[in-house]
Write a protein that holds these residues in place. Structure first.
Motif: not given
Length: 433
Positions: A388-403
């Motif tokens: 499955h997958s999910w709708l990612d609005p901006d991979p670089a910015k959401t990576a910072e959220v997860f970090r």
């Protein structure tokens, strides 16, 4: 009237009448009174150019319409910036390979394929579940071609030394494995690790692993509200009595970097986890199927196996995640109709299957994944179907959220629930809410 080949008929059945901007695209593909070529179509991507060269040459011999289709590899580190610059100057590609997590961010760079050309039902029946981010409200952002599932790599020798003949099927098995497989020297420094979880900087694919845990726990990362807006879904809304799958997933993930826990097996001083696995000092590594050849090249003597990513024991259905690649028609392309026709031809069972085999990455087509395959290919195909997958609005910015969620937890700066709430707020900011 020119007689249609079985290959062309299969395209007709799969995609129906392909109309865009008032032009019947499929007429270009079947020939008739048209030219034997759809014209020059330039593709940009970051995948192996040798595989594309061989398959495109063979495809052009079988179908002259593809005789002027070319592929050019770009540096992944600069691909996005180069694409933006080229599109602005009118020198960009006609098609480019888009990853599903960039679909929302880069949709404005594409000529969206209307549902009159490829309906939502046709898309969902033809391509894997993980390709769903390519579906927009007004059409298809990119035509899926490859799917790269997240899997578990296991060091057979390390697990055998710890008393295990098989890799774990469930996440909760990791606690015991971590105690038996993790080794420390006299000073307490970890010399061999059971699994790389708990940190962000040196855990390859950390964002995708945590996202998988969230989805497996029944959570969401983003979701549409009743007004049709994409909203953050990491934390339950105020007043909700719903469970907190993100908090559960984050707590589990970070426990393996907590020295006070029995499962402690990783810390930020260790090497990057893919390299640590390749050297033979990491028992379990979560990575993508496409990483297998690289790991073999890094250490040809490494005795490792491949297994499905572990599941939550109480879950009724197995679930994994994957990266999906699609062919997107450039908005600035000189001939979007020809580009989309080329995309449809390239993802056909024949050509798309050959590209998948040449690259060693599973096809995004359900019919190809359902066929019998040999060796690792059959295993990869099964994992691709589950993904499955999910709708990612901006991979670089959401990576910072997860970090931030991970590091705020492991550093003790925030409680797990607080880290999740902060992550949800940051995700809302990225979404412009």
């Amino acid at each position: 009237m020119k007689k249609l080949s079985m290959f062309q008929l299969s395209l007709l059945i799969t995609f129906g009448a392909l109309a865009i901007a008032g032009v019947l695209i499929f007429s270009l593909a079947v020939g008739g009174a048209q030219s034997n070529s759809i014209g020059a179509v330039k593709i940009w991507g970051t995948l192996d150019p040798a595989a594309f060269a061989v398959v495109l040459r063979q495809a052009a011999e079988d179908n002259p319409q593809l005789s002027q289709v070319t592929y050019e590899k770009k540096d992944p580190a600069t691909f996005d910036a180069e694409l933006v610059s080229a599109l602005a100057s009118g020198t960009g590609p006609d098609l480019f390979l888009m990853r599903q997590d960039y679909a929302l961010k880069d949709a404005g760079k594409t000529s969206v394929i209307p549902f009159s050309a490829l309906s939502k039902a046709q898309f969902e029946n033809t391509f894997v579940e993980a390709a769903s981010p390519f579906l927009a409200q007004n059409g298809v952002i990119a035509v899926p071609i490859f799917v790269d599932p997240l899997i578990l790599y296991w060091n057979k020798d390390m697990l055998a030394s710890a008393g295990y003949a098989q890799p774990p099927r469930y996440w909760d098995e990791l606690y015991q494995i971590a105690q038996k497989a993790t080794k420390r020297d006299d000073s307490g420094t970890i010399t061999k690790s059971a699994i790389a979880l708990g940190e962000y900087k040196n855990v390859t694919n950390a964002k995708d692993i945590l996202a998988t845990l969230i989805l497996q726990a029944g959570g969401e990362i983003t979701a549409y509200d009743n007004a049709g807006r994409l909203t953050p879904a990491l934390a339950p809304r105020v007043g909700s009595s719903a469970a907190q799958p993100t908090a559960s997933a984050l707590r589990f993930f970070t426990e393996f970097a907590d020295p006070s826990k029995d499962g402690f097996s990783w810390n930020r001083s260790l090497p990057e986890s893919q390299k640590e696995f390749a050297t033979g000092d990491l028992a379990l590594y979560v990575g993508y199927a496409s990483e297998a050849p690289l790991i073999t090249r890094m250490n040809p003597n490494l005795n490792f196996g491949l297994a499905p990513i572990p599941q939550i024991r109480t879950s009724a259905n197995a679930l994994s995640t994957a990266r999906v690649w699609g062919l997107a028609a450039s908005r600035a392309g000189a001939n979007p109709s020809a580009a989309i026709t080329a995309a449809f031809l390239l993802v056909s069972a024949d050509t798309g299957g050959a590209l998948s085999e040449a690259l060693g990455i599973p096809s995004a087509r359900r019919d190809i994944l359902n066929k019998r395959a040999q060796g690792n290919d059959e295993f990869f195909n099964k994992q691709a179907i589950l993904a499955h997958s999910w709708l990612d609005p901006d991979p670089a910015k959401t990576a910072e959220v997860f970090r931030a969620m991970i590091e705020n937890t492991t550093s003790g700066a925030m409680l797990v629930a607080e880290a999740v709430q902060r992550g949800d707020q940051e995700l809302a900011r990225i979404l412009g809410l």
